[in-house]
Design a protein around this motif. Structure first.
Motif, short mmCIF file in Angstrom:
data_model
loop_
_atom_site.label_atom_id
_atom_site.label_comp_id
_atom_site.label_asym_id
_atom_site.label_seq_id
_atom_site.Cartn_x
_atom_site.Cartn_y
_atom_site.Cartn_z
N HIS A 58 16.42 35.44 -0.60
CA HIS A 58 15.27 34.57 -0.86
C HIS A 58 14.94 33.74 0.39
O HIS A 58 13.77 33.58 0.75
N ASP A 115 8.87 41.55 2.49
CA ASP A 115 9.05 41.75 1.05
C ASP A 115 9.89 43.01 0.82
O ASP A 115 9.91 43.92 1.66
N TYR A 146 13.17 44.84 -1.99
CA TYR A 146 13.83 45.12 -3.26
C TYR A 146 15.31 44.76 -3.16
O TYR A 146 15.87 44.67 -2.06
N TYR A 168 15.40 44.71 -8.56
CA TYR A 168 14.39 43.65 -8.51
C TYR A 168 13.41 43.89 -7.36
O TYR A 168 13.77 44.44 -6.32
N GLU A 169 12.18 43.43 -7.58
CA GLU A 169 11.19 43.35 -6.51
C GLU A 169 11.17 41.92 -6.01
O GLU A 169 11.17 40.97 -6.81
N ARG A 179 9.03 39.29 -3.56
CA ARG A 179 7.76 39.10 -2.86
C ARG A 179 7.61 37.64 -2.45
O ARG A 179 7.85 36.72 -3.24
N VAL A 206 9.08 35.31 -5.21
CA VAL A 206 8.94 35.71 -6.61
C VAL A 206 9.81 36.93 -6.84
O VAL A 206 9.65 37.96 -6.18
N GLU A 207 10.74 36.81 -7.76
CA GLU A 207 11.67 37.89 -8.08
C GLU A 207 11.30 38.49 -9.44
O GLU A 207 11.26 37.78 -10.44
N THR A 208 11.01 39.77 -9.45
CA THR A 208 10.58 40.46 -10.67
C THR A 208 11.58 41.56 -11.01
O THR A 208 11.87 42.41 -10.15
N THR A 209 12.10 41.54 -12.22
CA THR A 209 13.02 42.58 -12.65
C THR A 209 12.27 43.89 -12.85
O THR A 209 11.22 43.92 -13.50
N LEU A 210 12.78 44.96 -12.29
CA LEU A 210 12.13 46.26 -12.41
C LEU A 210 12.70 47.04 -13.59
O LEU A 210 13.90 46.93 -13.89
#
Length: 226
Positions: A161, A171, A173, A201-202, A204, A212-216
């Motif tokens: 992060h 950015d 993964y 996770y992605e 960005r 911003v952490e997004t679970t894939l």
């Protein structure tokens, strides 16, 4: 080191369209090609459907024609260790260019830890000491950052992060232990795992410098044959 081929190896063979006697070449330059590790790999693949070989660069190459050997494979599997040393040694031997040619020819490139980061722009590494630092000199075929051991080492998540937030890394993964990223070309196709609960996770960078952490969605691979 004593584990037999797992779900990810059989999936790599499927990606390579090599369901019968898939040829896999193991590279352990990230740990300096230790004989014990090479021997353990042969023991692990013994009796399986895989036709295993290895490419050794320490103290010298073990094959006369590195390019021909790599291009003859279905899968190249790269072990963990120091990603900084790995990429440096590959470049000295011109192996980076050979691997790129093989990738473009359809050979599946895969690996764990350093063997996963290396294909990307960079990630976090302990190549330089116990405290994690940035690594930004990956092969860069995949123009993203790659965070490995995301749930296993407490420094990994905050360091990714921080580095993405500061623009040191692009950015990218991240993967927990047991999860993997599958690319088709340079586009992420899916995340897979060899067990339930392992996630990817992605990551960005937001305009304010936060991440911003997004679970894939992560697909669990089928159990391989015994």
């Amino acid at each position: 080191m004593s584990l037999r081929p797992g779900a990810i190896h059989y999936f790599a063979a499927e990606l390579a369209n090599a369901r019968e006697a898939p040829k896999i070449c193991v590279l352990n330059q990230a740990t300096g090609d230790p004989e014990a590790q090479i021997g353990a790999a042969y023991a692990a693949f013994a009796g399986s459907e895989f036709a295993m070989s290895h490419l050794q660069l320490f103290p010298m190459p073990n094959v006369d024609d590195i390019r021909a050997h790599i291009l003859a494979q279905d899968i190249v599997w790269v072990g963990g260790g120091s990603v900084a040393n790995l990429c440096a040694v590959w470049r000295v031997h011109g192996l980076d260019e050979i691997l790129y040619e093989a990738w473009q020819a359809g050979v599946v490139m895969a690996g764990v830890s350093a063997g996963s980061i290396c294909w990307h722009t960079g990630g976090t590494t302990d190549s330089y000491g116990l405290q994690l630092r940035e690594f930004t000199d990956g092969l860069g075929w995949l123009p993203y950052s790659n965070g490995v051991h995301y749930d296993a080492e407490e420094q990994r998540r905050p360091k990714m992060h921080e580095l993405i937030g500061r623009g040191v890394l692009p950015d990218g993964y991240a993967t927990e232990e047991g999860a993997g990223l599958v690319y088709r070309g340079t586009t992420l196709a899916e995340a897979v795992a060899d067990r339930e609960g392992a996630l990817a996770y992605e990551l960005r960078r937001a305009p304010d410098g936060s991440v911003v952490e997004t679970t894939l969605p992560t697909r669990v691979l089928p159990v391989p044959p015994n």
